[in-house]
Design a protein around this motif. Structure first.
Motif, PDB file in Angstrom:
ATOM      1  N   MET A   1      38.861 -29.864   9.354  1.00 18.85           N
ATOM      2  CA  MET A   1      39.397 -29.365  10.598  1.00 18.85           C
ATOM      3  C   MET A   1      38.281 -28.629  11.330  1.00 18.85           C
ATOM      4  SD  MET A   1      42.615 -26.883  11.318  1.00 18.85           S
ATOM      5  CE  MET A   1      42.016 -25.334  10.718  1.00 18.85           C
ATOM      6  N   SER A   2      38.253 -28.778  12.592  1.00 16.84           N
ATOM      7  CA  SER A   2      37.239 -28.158  13.431  1.00 16.84           C
ATOM      8  C   SER A   2      37.909 -27.188  14.395  1.00 16.84           C
ATOM      9  CB  SER A   2      36.515 -29.260  14.203  1.00 16.84           C
ATOM     10  OG  SER A   2      35.587 -28.706  15.068  1.00 16.84           O
ATOM     11  N   ILE A   3      37.318 -25.983  14.531  1.00 18.11           N
ATOM     12  CA  ILE A   3      37.853 -24.978  15.438  1.00 18.11           C
ATOM     13  C   ILE A   3      36.695 -24.435  16.277  1.00 18.11           C
ATOM     14  CG2 ILE A   3      39.454 -23.062  15.558  1.00 18.11           C
ATOM     15  CD1 ILE A   3      39.589 -22.909  12.620  1.00 18.11           C
ATOM     16  N   ASN A   4      36.959 -24.143  17.523  1.00 16.92           N
ATOM     17  CA  ASN A   4      35.958 -23.499  18.373  1.00 16.92           C
ATOM     18  C   ASN A   4      36.019 -21.993  18.158  1.00 16.92           C
ATOM     19  OD1 ASN A   4      35.075 -25.865  19.548  1.00 16.92           O
ATOM     20  ND2 ASN A   4      36.671 -25.806  21.101  1.00 16.92           N
TER      21      ASN A   4
ATOM     22  N   TYR B   1      16.165 -23.897   6.635  1.00 17.29           N
ATOM     23  CA  TYR B   1      16.853 -24.478   5.477  1.00 17.29           C
ATOM     24  C   TYR B   1      17.469 -25.850   5.762  1.00 17.29           C
ATOM     25  CZ  TYR B   1      16.160 -19.904   3.456  1.00 17.29           C
ATOM     26  OH  TYR B   1      15.582 -18.763   2.965  1.00 17.29           O
ATOM     27  N   GLN B   2      17.107 -26.414   6.912  1.00 19.91           N
ATOM     28  CA  GLN B   2      17.553 -27.750   7.311  1.00 19.91           C
ATOM     29  C   GLN B   2      19.078 -27.864   7.337  1.00 19.91           C
ATOM     30  OE1 GLN B   2      15.394 -30.464   4.803  1.00 19.91           O
ATOM     31  NE2 GLN B   2      13.462 -29.930   5.726  1.00 19.91           N
ATOM     32  N   ARG B   3      19.700 -26.889   7.980  1.00 21.88           N
ATOM     33  CA  ARG B   3      21.151 -26.912   8.182  1.00 21.88           C
ATOM     34  C   ARG B   3      21.426 -26.870   9.677  1.00 21.88           C
ATOM     35  NH1 ARG B   3      21.002 -22.239   4.421  1.00 21.88           N
ATOM     36  NH2 ARG B   3      21.302 -23.077   2.349  1.00 21.88           N
ATOM     37  N   SER B   4      22.511 -27.494  10.078  1.00 16.70           N
ATOM     38  CA  SER B   4      22.936 -27.387  11.469  1.00 16.70           C
ATOM     39  C   SER B   4      23.460 -25.970  11.708  1.00 16.70           C
ATOM     40  CB  SER B   4      24.033 -28.412  11.764  1.00 16.70           C
ATOM     41  OG  SER B   4      25.206 -28.093  11.022  1.00 16.70           O
ATOM     42  N   LEU B   5      23.628 -25.616  12.974  1.00 11.49           N
ATOM     43  CA  LEU B   5      24.166 -24.294  13.306  1.00 11.49           C
ATOM     44  C   LEU B   5      25.517 -24.061  12.629  1.00 11.49           C
ATOM     45  CD1 LEU B   5      24.164 -21.632  14.933  1.00 11.49           C
ATOM     46  CD2 LEU B   5      25.107 -22.930  16.836  1.00 11.49           C
ATOM     47  N   PRO B   6      26.487 -24.993  12.753  1.00 11.20           N
ATOM     48  CA  PRO B   6      27.777 -24.764  12.075  1.00 11.20           C
ATOM     49  C   PRO B   6      27.644 -24.669  10.553  1.00 11.20           C
ATOM     50  CG  PRO B   6      28.000 -26.515  13.701  1.00 11.20           C
ATOM     51  CD  PRO B   6      26.534 -26.203  13.588  1.00 11.20           C
ATOM     52  N   LYS B   7      26.783 -25.483   9.957  1.00 16.14           N
ATOM     53  CA  LYS B   7      26.616 -25.444   8.494  1.00 16.14           C
ATOM     54  C   LYS B   7      25.982 -24.127   8.047  1.00 16.14           C
ATOM     55  CE  LYS B   7      28.399 -29.286   7.225  1.00 16.14           C
ATOM     56  NZ  LYS B   7      29.602 -29.307   6.419  1.00 16.14           N
ATOM     57  N   GLN B   8      25.051 -23.596   8.841  1.00 20.69           N
ATOM     58  CA  GLN B   8      24.434 -22.317   8.493  1.00 20.69           C
ATOM     59  C   GLN B   8      25.466 -21.196   8.541  1.00 20.69           C
ATOM     60  OE1 GLN B   8      21.299 -21.755   7.334  1.00 20.69           O
ATOM     61  NE2 GLN B   8      21.968 -19.666   6.997  1.00 20.69           N
TER      62      GLN B   8
END
Length: 71
Positions: A1-4, A22-29
């Motif tokens: 599920m994705s939430i803003n 660490y080669q992560r996207s902003l959301p993953k970080q």
């Protein structure tokens, strides 16, 4: 599920910087920091190095474990 979710520009910039390292996207970080914070709150006596090992073991376990059906 994705939430803003709205975050401060400062947090977003810092998460992007760490994400690049660490080669992560902003959301993953941000998810990573969130998991660390949750574990730290639930286990205040655990050192950060132990929390990182727990997260690594969980990640490895998800990819290596298969569901076993008895019977």
């Amino acid at each position: 599920m994705s939430i803003n979710v709205k975050i401060s520009d400062e947090l977003g910039a810092e998460a992007k910087r760490y994400g690049r390292i660490y080669q992560r996207s902003l959301p993953k970080q941000i998810e990573y920091w969130s998991r660390i914070g949750k574990i730290a709150e639930e286990n205040p006596d655990l050192p950060f190095s132990m929390i990182k090992e727990i997260l690594l073991a969980r990640e490895e376990g998800e990819h290596e474990m298969e569901e076993y059906t008895f019977g």
